[in-house]
Design a protein around this motif. Structure first.
Motif, mmCIF file in Angstrom:
data_model
loop_
_atom_site.group_PDB
_atom_site.id
_atom_site.type_symbol
_atom_site.label_atom_id
_atom_site.label_comp_id
_atom_site.label_asym_id
_atom_site.label_seq_id
_atom_site.Cartn_x
_atom_site.Cartn_y
_atom_site.Cartn_z
ATOM 1 N N PHE A 2 0.829 -1.205 0.000
ATOM 2 C CA PHE A 2 0.000 0.000 0.000
ATOM 3 C C PHE A 2 0.866 1.259 0.000
ATOM 4 C CE2 PHE A 2 -3.114 -2.986 1.951
ATOM 5 C CZ PHE A 2 -4.091 -2.879 0.989
ATOM 6 N N GLY A 3 1.970 1.217 0.742
ATOM 7 C CA GLY A 3 2.882 2.366 0.760
ATOM 8 C C GLY A 3 3.467 2.627 -0.615
ATOM 9 N N TYR A 4 3.833 1.572 -1.313
ATOM 10 C CA TYR A 4 4.354 1.715 -2.673
ATOM 11 C C TYR A 4 3.299 2.352 -3.573
ATOM 12 C CZ TYR A 4 5.737 0.550 -7.416
ATOM 13 O OH TYR A 4 6.044 0.623 -8.745
ATOM 14 N N ARG A 5 2.074 1.882 -3.450
ATOM 15 C CA ARG A 5 0.992 2.447 -4.255
ATOM 16 C C ARG A 5 0.826 3.935 -3.960
ATOM 17 N NH1 ARG A 5 -3.359 -2.550 -3.600
ATOM 18 N NH2 ARG A 5 -2.398 -3.872 -5.173
ATOM 19 N N ALA A 6 0.858 4.291 -2.696
ATOM 20 C CA ALA A 6 0.725 5.706 -2.317
ATOM 21 C C ALA A 6 1.857 6.528 -2.908
ATOM 22 C CB ALA A 6 0.699 5.844 -0.796
ATOM 23 N N LEU A 7 3.078 6.035 -2.787
ATOM 24 C CA LEU A 7 4.222 6.764 -3.327
ATOM 25 C C LEU A 7 4.112 6.906 -4.844
ATOM 26 C CD1 LEU A 7 6.956 8.091 -2.808
ATOM 27 C CD2 LEU A 7 8.002 5.824 -3.062
ATOM 28 N N LEU A 53 6.746 8.503 5.367
ATOM 29 C CA LEU A 53 6.339 8.760 3.985
ATOM 30 C C LEU A 53 5.128 9.683 3.943
ATOM 31 C CD1 LEU A 53 6.216 8.163 0.881
ATOM 32 C CD2 LEU A 53 4.765 6.215 1.483
ATOM 33 N N PHE A 54 4.093 9.355 4.691
ATOM 34 C CA PHE A 54 2.874 10.155 4.640
ATOM 35 C C PHE A 54 3.052 11.531 5.263
ATOM 36 C CE2 PHE A 54 1.033 5.948 3.834
ATOM 37 C CZ PHE A 54 0.336 6.251 2.675
ATOM 38 N N ARG A 55 3.844 11.621 6.320
ATOM 39 C CA ARG A 55 4.111 12.940 6.923
ATOM 40 C C ARG A 55 4.835 13.864 5.956
ATOM 41 N NH1 ARG A 55 6.190 10.138 11.899
ATOM 42 N NH2 ARG A 55 4.330 9.886 13.168
ATOM 43 N N GLY A 56 5.667 13.285 5.112
ATOM 44 C CA GLY A 56 6.475 14.082 4.204
ATOM 45 C C GLY A 56 5.804 14.480 2.905
ATOM 46 N N LEU A 57 4.610 13.989 2.673
ATOM 47 C CA LEU A 57 3.938 14.309 1.410
ATOM 48 C C LEU A 57 3.326 15.698 1.448
ATOM 49 C CD1 LEU A 57 2.025 10.992 0.626
ATOM 50 C CD2 LEU A 57 4.142 11.827 -0.421
ATOM 51 N N ARG A 62 -1.209 14.467 -1.751
ATOM 52 C CA ARG A 62 -2.265 13.705 -1.062
ATOM 53 C C ARG A 62 -3.560 13.685 -1.859
ATOM 54 N NH1 ARG A 62 -0.382 16.696 3.940
ATOM 55 N NH2 ARG A 62 1.166 15.289 4.806
ATOM 56 N N ARG A 63 -3.746 14.676 -2.701
ATOM 57 C CA ARG A 63 -4.977 14.746 -3.497
ATOM 58 C C ARG A 63 -4.895 13.925 -4.780
ATOM 59 N NH1 ARG A 63 -4.642 20.129 -1.489
ATOM 60 N NH2 ARG A 63 -3.485 20.793 -3.315
ATOM 61 N N ARG A 64 -3.727 13.470 -5.121
ATOM 62 C CA ARG A 64 -3.572 12.682 -6.350
ATOM 63 C C ARG A 64 -4.188 11.297 -6.175
ATOM 64 N NH1 ARG A 64 2.330 14.884 -6.570
ATOM 65 N NH2 ARG A 64 1.902 16.872 -7.576
ATOM 66 N N ARG A 76 -4.584 10.197 -0.222
ATOM 67 C CA ARG A 76 -5.127 10.537 1.095
ATOM 68 C C ARG A 76 -5.865 9.366 1.736
ATOM 69 N NH1 ARG A 76 -10.009 12.595 3.057
ATOM 70 N NH2 ARG A 76 -9.751 13.931 4.872
ATOM 71 N N ALA A 77 -6.485 8.510 0.945
ATOM 72 C CA ALA A 77 -7.237 7.378 1.476
ATOM 73 C C ALA A 77 -6.340 6.230 1.925
ATOM 74 C CB ALA A 77 -8.223 6.874 0.428
ATOM 75 N N ILE A 78 -5.161 6.121 1.353
ATOM 76 C CA ILE A 78 -4.335 4.936 1.586
ATOM 77 C C ILE A 78 -3.913 4.751 3.048
ATOM 78 C CG2 ILE A 78 -2.157 3.789 0.963
ATOM 79 C CD1 ILE A 78 -2.683 4.710 -1.929
ATOM 80 N N PRO A 79 -3.554 5.792 3.801
ATOM 81 C CA PRO A 79 -3.225 5.532 5.215
ATOM 82 C C PRO A 79 -4.395 4.921 5.992
ATOM 83 C CG PRO A 79 -2.587 7.760 4.611
ATOM 84 C CD PRO A 79 -3.329 7.191 3.454
ATOM 85 N N PHE A 80 -5.607 5.302 5.647
ATOM 86 C CA PHE A 80 -6.780 4.729 6.307
ATOM 87 C C PHE A 80 -6.963 3.263 5.910
ATOM 88 C CE2 PHE A 80 -7.494 9.286 6.145
ATOM 89 C CZ PHE A 80 -7.783 9.552 7.466
ATOM 90 N N ILE A 81 -6.676 2.962 4.656
ATOM 91 C CA ILE A 81 -6.738 1.579 4.190
ATOM 92 C C ILE A 81 -5.687 0.741 4.909
ATOM 93 C CG2 ILE A 81 -6.400 0.066 2.184
ATOM 94 C CD1 ILE A 81 -7.503 2.448 0.478
ATOM 95 N N ILE A 82 -4.484 1.288 5.039
ATOM 96 C CA ILE A 82 -3.414 0.583 5.744
ATOM 97 C C ILE A 82 -3.815 0.313 7.192
ATOM 98 C CG2 ILE A 82 -1.052 0.797 6.643
ATOM 99 C CD1 ILE A 82 -0.376 2.347 4.051
ATOM 100 N N ALA A 83 -4.364 1.311 7.863
ATOM 101 C CA ALA A 83 -4.770 1.140 9.266
ATOM 102 C C ALA A 83 -5.842 0.062 9.402
ATOM 103 C CB ALA A 83 -5.265 2.465 9.836
ATOM 104 N N GLY A 84 -6.825 0.076 8.529
ATOM 105 C CA GLY A 84 -7.864 -0.936 8.570
ATOM 106 C C GLY A 84 -7.326 -2.319 8.262
#
Length: 103
Positions: A2-7, A53-57, A62-64, A76-84
């Motif tokens: 998921f982190g790779y996808r976000a990046l 990674l997310f703090r540095g974006l 985040r809107r992409r 922006r949605a991916i950290p929530f997906i990771i947490a779930g």
């Protein structure tokens, strides 16, 4: 993953990124040859890196969004997906390996 996808999406690539077969992914991991302490340390490190990674974006990153496994997702949605996802796996560990009932 998921982190790779976000990046990928945060850097402006819209995908689509392919799905992956999680059972094959895990089977090739060699987890049966590692200690629980080692796995927990890796989890701690990966979690810290993901948070960094997310703090540095920047806000515009985040809107992409892009397509992952056939689904459009925003950075922006991916950290929530990771947490779930982490909560889901924590419940499985408790239930299957520690004999606890997940609540």
């Amino acid at each position: 993953v998921f982190g790779y996808r976000a990046l990928w999406f945060a850097r402006g690539y819209e995908g689509p990124l392919p799905p992956f077969e999680q059972d094959d992914f895990v089977r090739a991991g060699g987890f049966d040859r590692r200690t629980l302490a080692d796995l927990l340390e890796e989890l701690r490190i990966v979690r810290a890196a993901t948070l960094a990674l997310f703090r540095g974006l920047p806000a515009d990153a985040r809107r992409r969004a892009g397509i992952a496994a056939g689904v459009r997702v925003t950075v922006r949605a991916i950290p929530f997906i990771i947490a779930g996802h982490e909560l889901h796996h924590r419940a499985l560990l408790l239930e299957r390996y520690l004999g606890a009932i997940a609540t």
